[in-house]
Design a protein around this motif. Structure first.
Motif, PDB file in Angstrom:
ATOM      1  N   ALA A 121       0.641  -1.424   0.047  1.00  0.00           N
ATOM      2  CA  ALA A 121      -0.119   0.187   0.078  1.00  0.00           C
ATOM      3  C   ALA A 121       0.853   1.186  -0.009  1.00  0.00           C
ATOM      4  CB  ALA A 121      -0.949  -0.040   1.141  1.00  0.00           C
ATOM      5  N   PRO A 122       2.065   1.310   0.752  1.00  0.00           N
ATOM      6  CA  PRO A 122       2.741   2.505   0.559  1.00  0.00           C
ATOM      7  C   PRO A 122       3.536   2.890  -0.442  1.00  0.00           C
ATOM      8  CG  PRO A 122       3.118   1.310   2.598  1.00  0.00           C
ATOM      9  CD  PRO A 122       2.529   0.494   1.881  1.00  0.00           C
ATOM     10  N   VAL A 123       3.581   2.149  -1.317  1.00  0.00           N
ATOM     11  CA  VAL A 123       4.662   2.215  -2.525  1.00  0.00           C
ATOM     12  C   VAL A 123       3.919   2.031  -4.079  1.00  0.00           C
ATOM     13  CG1 VAL A 123       6.499   1.871  -0.881  1.00  0.00           C
ATOM     14  CG2 VAL A 123       5.522  -0.049  -2.513  1.00  0.00           C
ATOM     15  N   TRP A 124       2.779   1.260  -3.827  1.00  0.00           N
ATOM     16  CA  TRP A 124       2.251   0.781  -5.059  1.00  0.00           C
ATOM     17  C   TRP A 124       2.053   2.039  -6.211  1.00  0.00           C
ATOM     18  CZ3 TRP A 124      -2.253   1.532  -7.520  1.00  0.00           C
ATOM     19  CH2 TRP A 124      -3.357   2.610  -7.035  1.00  0.00           C
ATOM     20  N   ASP A 125       1.462   3.111  -5.754  1.00  0.00           N
ATOM     21  CA  ASP A 125       1.035   4.024  -6.657  1.00  0.00           C
ATOM     22  C   ASP A 125       2.059   4.841  -7.384  1.00  0.00           C
ATOM     23  OD1 ASP A 125       1.404   5.127  -4.179  1.00  0.00           O
ATOM     24  OD2 ASP A 125      -0.387   6.523  -4.211  1.00  0.00           O
ATOM     25  N   GLY A 126       3.324   4.594  -6.626  1.00  0.00           N
ATOM     26  CA  GLY A 126       4.575   5.314  -7.399  1.00  0.00           C
ATOM     27  C   GLY A 126       5.431   4.678  -8.289  1.00  0.00           C
ATOM     28  N   ASN A 127       4.868   3.537  -8.626  1.00  0.00           N
ATOM     29  CA  ASN A 127       5.719   2.432  -9.512  1.00  0.00           C
ATOM     30  C   ASN A 127       5.467   3.014 -10.903  1.00  0.00           C
ATOM     31  OD1 ASN A 127       6.454   1.142  -7.135  1.00  0.00           O
ATOM     32  ND2 ASN A 127       4.952  -0.464  -7.462  1.00  0.00           N
ATOM     33  N   GLU A 128       4.245   3.320 -11.197  1.00  0.00           N
ATOM     34  CA  GLU A 128       3.891   3.777 -12.861  1.00  0.00           C
ATOM     35  C   GLU A 128       4.806   5.064 -13.220  1.00  0.00           C
ATOM     36  OE1 GLU A 128       1.566   2.627 -10.575  1.00  0.00           O
ATOM     37  OE2 GLU A 128       1.077   0.749 -11.661  1.00  0.00           O
ATOM     38  N   THR A 129       5.302   5.514 -12.150  1.00  0.00           N
ATOM     39  CA  THR A 129       6.248   6.801 -12.558  1.00  0.00           C
ATOM     40  C   THR A 129       7.147   6.423 -13.493  1.00  0.00           C
ATOM     41  OG1 THR A 129       5.895   7.879 -10.263  1.00  0.00           O
ATOM     42  CG2 THR A 129       7.896   8.773 -11.682  1.00  0.00           C
ATOM     43  N   TRP A 130       7.963   5.200 -13.436  1.00  0.00           N
ATOM     44  CA  TRP A 130       8.922   4.867 -14.203  1.00  0.00           C
ATOM     45  C   TRP A 130       8.333   4.505 -15.616  1.00  0.00           C
ATOM     46  CZ3 TRP A 130      13.528   6.214 -12.736  1.00  0.00           C
ATOM     47  CH2 TRP A 130      13.791   6.219 -11.375  1.00  0.00           C
ATOM     48  N   LEU A 131       7.118   4.066 -15.730  1.00  0.00           N
ATOM     49  CA  LEU A 131       6.625   3.534 -16.972  1.00  0.00           C
ATOM     50  C   LEU A 131       6.177   4.824 -17.683  1.00  0.00           C
ATOM     51  CD1 LEU A 131       5.419   1.367 -18.582  1.00  0.00           C
ATOM     52  CD2 LEU A 131       2.913   1.694 -17.443  1.00  0.00           C
ATOM     53  N   VAL A 132       5.950   6.012 -17.186  1.00  0.00           N
ATOM     54  CA  VAL A 132       5.584   7.202 -18.003  1.00  0.00           C
ATOM     55  C   VAL A 132       6.904   7.708 -18.157  1.00  0.00           C
ATOM     56  CG1 VAL A 132       4.845   9.712 -17.506  1.00  0.00           C
ATOM     57  CG2 VAL A 132       3.542   7.722 -16.242  1.00  0.00           C
ATOM     58  N   LEU A 133       7.968   7.680 -17.425  1.00  0.00           N
ATOM     59  CA  LEU A 133       9.303   8.221 -17.702  1.00  0.00           C
ATOM     60  C   LEU A 133       9.750   7.228 -19.053  1.00  0.00           C
ATOM     61  CD1 LEU A 133      12.070   9.825 -17.624  1.00  0.00           C
ATOM     62  CD2 LEU A 133      12.701   8.115 -15.757  1.00  0.00           C
ATOM     63  N   GLY A 134       9.635   6.064 -19.153  1.00  0.00           N
ATOM     64  CA  GLY A 134       9.998   5.150 -20.258  1.00  0.00           C
ATOM     65  C   GLY A 134       9.406   5.608 -21.509  1.00  0.00           C
ATOM     66  N   GLY A 135       8.007   5.649 -21.493  1.00  0.00           N
ATOM     67  CA  GLY A 135       7.187   5.763 -22.474  1.00  0.00           C
ATOM     68  C   GLY A 135       7.339   7.409 -23.204  1.00  0.00           C
ATOM     69  N   GLY A 136       7.269   8.238 -22.117  1.00  0.00           N
ATOM     70  CA  GLY A 136       7.693   9.498 -22.520  1.00  0.00           C
ATOM     71  C   GLY A 136       9.056   9.975 -23.049  1.00  0.00           C
ATOM     72  N   GLY A 137       9.929   9.397 -22.449  1.00  0.00           N
ATOM     73  CA  GLY A 137      11.393   9.351 -23.181  1.00  0.00           C
ATOM     74  C   GLY A 137      11.419   8.986 -24.309  1.00  0.00           C
ATOM     75  N   LEU A 138      10.672   7.924 -24.843  1.00  0.00           N
ATOM     76  CA  LEU A 138      10.695   7.097 -26.152  1.00  0.00           C
ATOM     77  C   LEU A 138      10.166   8.122 -26.900  1.00  0.00           C
ATOM     78  CD1 LEU A 138      11.316   4.623 -27.732  1.00  0.00           C
ATOM     79  CD2 LEU A 138       8.993   3.894 -27.267  1.00  0.00           C
ATOM     80  N   MET A 139       8.886   8.821 -26.585  1.00  0.00           N
ATOM     81  CA  MET A 139       8.453   9.713 -27.538  1.00  0.00           C
ATOM     82  C   MET A 139       9.235  10.937 -27.855  1.00  0.00           C
ATOM     83  SD  MET A 139       4.651  11.694 -27.173  1.00  0.00           S
ATOM     84  CE  MET A 139       5.205  12.517 -25.650  1.00  0.00           C
ATOM     85  N   ALA A 140       9.945  11.358 -26.757  1.00  0.00           N
ATOM     86  CA  ALA A 140      10.624  12.859 -26.855  1.00  0.00           C
ATOM     87  C   ALA A 140      12.127  12.459 -27.607  1.00  0.00           C
ATOM     88  CB  ALA A 140      10.788  13.130 -25.582  1.00  0.00           C
ATOM     89  N   ALA A 141      12.712  11.248 -27.366  1.00  0.00           N
ATOM     90  CA  ALA A 141      14.321  11.050 -27.560  1.00  0.00           C
ATOM     91  C   ALA A 141      14.301  10.287 -28.783  1.00  0.00           C
ATOM     92  CB  ALA A 141      15.094  10.261 -26.504  1.00  0.00           C
ATOM     93  N   PHE A 142      13.264   9.385 -29.011  1.00  0.00           N
ATOM     94  CA  PHE A 142      13.256   8.483 -30.178  1.00  0.00           C
ATOM     95  C   PHE A 142      11.876   8.369 -30.718  1.00  0.00           C
ATOM     96  CE2 PHE A 142      16.387   6.843 -27.242  1.00  0.00           C
ATOM     97  CZ  PHE A 142      17.591   7.236 -28.164  1.00  0.00           C
ATOM     98  N   PRO A 143      11.662   9.627 -31.303  1.00  0.00           N
ATOM     99  CA  PRO A 143      10.205   9.877 -31.943  1.00  0.00           C
ATOM    100  C   PRO A 143       9.768   8.726 -33.072  1.00  0.00           C
ATOM    101  CG  PRO A 143      11.447  11.717 -32.646  1.00  0.00           C
ATOM    102  CD  PRO A 143      12.441  10.872 -31.634  1.00  0.00           C
ATOM    103  N   LEU A 144      10.719   8.617 -33.958  1.00  0.00           N
ATOM    104  CA  LEU A 144      10.661   7.593 -35.229  1.00  0.00           C
ATOM    105  C   LEU A 144      10.130   6.320 -34.656  1.00  0.00           C
ATOM    106  CD1 LEU A 144      10.467   6.876 -37.814  1.00  0.00           C
ATOM    107  CD2 LEU A 144      12.944   6.675 -37.859  1.00  0.00           C
ATOM    108  N   ALA A 145      10.858   5.797 -33.468  1.00  0.00           N
ATOM    109  CA  ALA A 145      10.477   4.534 -32.819  1.00  0.00           C
ATOM    110  C   ALA A 145       9.256   4.511 -32.294  1.00  0.00           C
ATOM    111  CB  ALA A 145      11.498   4.045 -31.826  1.00  0.00           C
ATOM    112  N   TYR A 146       9.093   5.433 -31.500  1.00  0.00           N
ATOM    113  CA  TYR A 146       7.496   5.802 -31.123  1.00  0.00           C
ATOM    114  C   TYR A 146       6.322   5.661 -32.021  1.00  0.00           C
ATOM    115  CZ  TYR A 146       3.968   7.688 -27.848  1.00  0.00           C
ATOM    116  OH  TYR A 146       2.713   7.593 -27.295  1.00  0.00           O
ATOM    117  N   ALA A 147       6.533   6.356 -33.081  1.00  0.00           N
ATOM    118  CA  ALA A 147       5.799   6.408 -33.908  1.00  0.00           C
ATOM    119  C   ALA A 147       5.574   5.010 -34.807  1.00  0.00           C
ATOM    120  CB  ALA A 147       6.059   7.653 -35.363  1.00  0.00           C
TER     121      ALA A 147
END
Length: 337
Positions: free
Chosen positions: A53-79
């Protein structure tokens, strides 16, 4: 060696790191949901939920960083990747939504309604884990690219190999969840988690073996990367390390140790992830697009790198602090209500 090469490689490692941290931190969380139906008693289910319970809702932070980083740093791969993976990605998000809503609402309902939310929590966990594994398999088996866009069909992601990787990831997450319970619980619940850990360890080893055998047959470049000389010198340590970690994990379970099984299970994931990196690098879309071909302009990557250099250490610091504060065993009298 150009600056462009360096920045693209750095960003590839940042995204790979973010995805791995997500797998580590949300993997055992999803694993608890996968195992949830095996604990029919309300008291046991409450302890299972309270353990994370104390930590579960912070784990998706890294999923957002991975997906957002892919879109920003490698837009062709994201597309290219997103149209190929729409269905499993949407399924994953639906599963995560069900988990999040169920986590909050099960504490605020009657017993009959709680059972429905428990089912939503377990089902959402299985769906999210399965979708992640299927997406991984779809990427590994190759994505049809023509020019700079996805050229495949809506169902190209669904193959026997992608189903194999999906089931394998479910088994791996379940092992993380079982060893997490070993570390965080006591009494009969801990003993049951030990028994589940034995079964799930062999299931995960079977899954690792099956995926490892199947992957070289997907593309000749995978086979050359792993088995051609002199690459064999660099790749051989990975399966050897898997064998060593497996022996250590078996011993720790036999000795009924509390902490080592969880961290050794994470080591198995790390080695599997390293094997995935060996197979894919330097392609970000296997056999089609390299990290340099997909990279955004150098100035954009440098600008974003400054922000990541500040934010990632902060996220790691507060995450480590949260785990430290809530360390130790969880009882039925304490936790989230």
């Amino acid at each position: 060696m150009s600056i462009s090469f360096d920045i693209a490689t750095i960003w590839a490692f940042i995204i790979a790191f973010a995805v791995f941290v997500y797998v580590v931190m949300d993997g055992f969380d999803l694993g608890l949901g996968i195992l949830f139906s095996l604990f029919p008693e309300k008291a046991d289910r409450d302890v299972v939920m309270n353990s994370v319970a104390p930590v579960w809702d912070g784990n998706e932070t890294w999923l957002v960083l991975g997906g957002g980083g892919l879109m920003a740093a490698f837009p062709l791969a994201y597309a290219v990747l997103m149209p190929a993976l729409y269905t499993p990605m949407i399924a994953m998000l639906i599963g995560l939504v069900f988990r999040g809503v169920a986590f909050e609402f099960r504490w605020r309902t009657t017993r009959a309604e709680r059972n429905r939310w428990d089912l939503a929590f377990a089902g959402g966990s299985v769906l999210a884990a399965l979708a992640q594994g299927v997406a991984l398999g779809a990427i590994l088996q190759g994505i049809r690219v023509e020019g700079r866009q996805y050229a495949g069909g809506w169902w190209d992601w669904l193959t026997p190999f992608s189903i194999l990787t999906g089931v394998s990831l479910v088994a791996g997450y379940a092992l993380l969840g079982a060893t997490w319970l070993v570390m965080k619980t006591e009494g009969n619940l801990r003993d049951k988690a030990y028994r589940l850990s034995w079964i799930l360890l062999f299931a995960m080893l079977g899954a690792i073996g099956a995926v490892s055998i199947a992957t070289p047959f997907l593309n000749v470049q995978y086979a050359q990367r792993w088995f051609a000389w002199p690459n064999l010198i660099l790749t051989a340590p990975v399966p050897i390390a898997v064998a060593v970690v497996t022996v250590m994990l078996l011993r720790s379970l036999a000795a009924k140790q509390d902490y080592r099984p969880f961290f050794l299970s994470l080591a198995l994931f790390a080695l599997s992830y390293a094997g995935l990196g060996i197979s894919m690098y330097p392609y970000i879309v296997p056999q089609s697009i390299t990290i340099w071909q997909a990279a955004s302009p150098e100035r954009s990557q440098l600008f974003m790198l400054v922000g990541v250099a500040v934010l990632v250490p902060l996220i790691l610091a507060y995450t480590a602090w949260a785990y430290w504060v809530f360390r130790g065993k969880v009882s039925s009298e304490s936790g989230y209500h």
